[in-house]
Design a protein around this motif. Sequence first.
Motif, PDB file in Angstrom:
ATOM      1  N   VAL A  56       0.846  -1.201   0.000  1.00 53.69           N
ATOM      2  CA  VAL A  56       0.000   0.000   0.000  1.00 53.69           C
ATOM      3  C   VAL A  56       0.880   1.249   0.000  1.00 53.69           C
ATOM      4  N   GLU A  57       1.894   1.261   0.853  1.00 49.90           N
ATOM      5  CA  GLU A  57       2.802   2.418   0.893  1.00 49.90           C
ATOM      6  C   GLU A  57       3.554   2.569  -0.422  1.00 49.90           C
ATOM      7  N   ARG A  58       3.986   1.451  -0.998  1.00 48.23           N
ATOM      8  CA  ARG A  58       4.696   1.508  -2.280  1.00 48.23           C
ATOM      9  C   ARG A  58       3.782   2.082  -3.357  1.00 48.23           C
ATOM     10  N   LEU A  59       2.529   1.655  -3.383  1.00 47.72           N
ATOM     11  CA  LEU A  59       1.585   2.170  -4.380  1.00 47.72           C
ATOM     12  C   LEU A  59       1.347   3.666  -4.206  1.00 47.72           C
ATOM     13  N   MET A  60       1.273   4.122  -2.967  1.00 44.85           N
ATOM     14  CA  MET A  60       1.095   5.559  -2.721  1.00 44.85           C
ATOM     15  C   MET A  60       2.326   6.336  -3.205  1.00 44.85           C
ATOM     16  N   ASP A  61       3.508   5.781  -2.980  1.00 46.23           N
ATOM     17  CA  ASP A  61       4.748   6.399  -3.447  1.00 46.23           C
ATOM     18  C   ASP A  61       4.778   6.427  -4.977  1.00 46.23           C
ATOM     19  N   ILE A  62       4.372   5.334  -5.605  1.00 49.88           N
ATOM     20  CA  ILE A  62       4.315   5.277  -7.070  1.00 49.88           C
ATOM     21  C   ILE A  62       3.357   6.337  -7.603  1.00 49.88           C
ATOM     22  N   ALA A  63       2.185   6.446  -6.991  1.00 49.05           N
ATOM     23  CA  ALA A  63       1.186   7.432  -7.434  1.00 49.05           C
ATOM     24  C   ALA A  63       1.751   8.852  -7.333  1.00 49.05           C
ATOM     25  N   ASP A  64       2.469   9.143  -6.246  1.00 51.88           N
ATOM     26  CA  ASP A  64       3.086  10.467  -6.090  1.00 51.88           C
ATOM     27  C   ASP A  64       4.102  10.726  -7.194  1.00 51.88           C
ATOM     28  N   LYS A  65       4.917   9.722  -7.490  1.00 46.92           N
ATOM     29  CA  LYS A  65       5.932   9.885  -8.544  1.00 46.92           C
ATOM     30  C   LYS A  65       5.286  10.066  -9.911  1.00 46.92           C
ATOM     31  N   ILE A  66       4.255   9.296 -10.196  1.00 49.27           N
ATOM     32  CA  ILE A  66       3.535   9.424 -11.475  1.00 49.27           C
ATOM     33  C   ILE A  66       2.953  10.831 -11.587  1.00 49.27           C
ATOM     34  N   GLU A  67       2.387  11.326 -10.489  1.00 54.91           N
ATOM     35  CA  GLU A  67       1.820  12.681 -10.474  1.00 54.91           C
ATOM     36  C   GLU A  67       2.897  13.734 -10.741  1.00 54.91           C
TER      37      GLU A  67
END
Length: 108
Positions: A56-67
């Motif tokens: 879950v934390e990794r996905l949130m980090d990925i979403a931030d980077k994509i943004e």
Amino acid sequence: MDTEPTSYRDRKVISIGTVSELTGLSERQIRYYEERKLVFPDRTKRGFRKYSFDDVERLMDIADKIEDGVQTFEIRQEMIRKKKAETKENVRENMLRGQLNAHFNLRK
């Protein structure tokens, strides 16, 4: 999974629907990140994906980077570099531990 997780954070127990609610990502986005080898859920006998709190934390980090405009390929390359660095550090620690054990005749 080969070994039992040592921490509750590593246990793959969260469904994709709950992960979607926690992260704000759609299930489609989460599956896409899996396809791009950015997250690695376990599968139940019936084929359902199960995620950990670390996922879950990794996905949130990925979403931030994509943004921020980072491409999935770049995120994957960064993950690979970090994993290699961790592996090298573990090898160094094990070698040093082995040398110290040998020098002081210690056994585990």
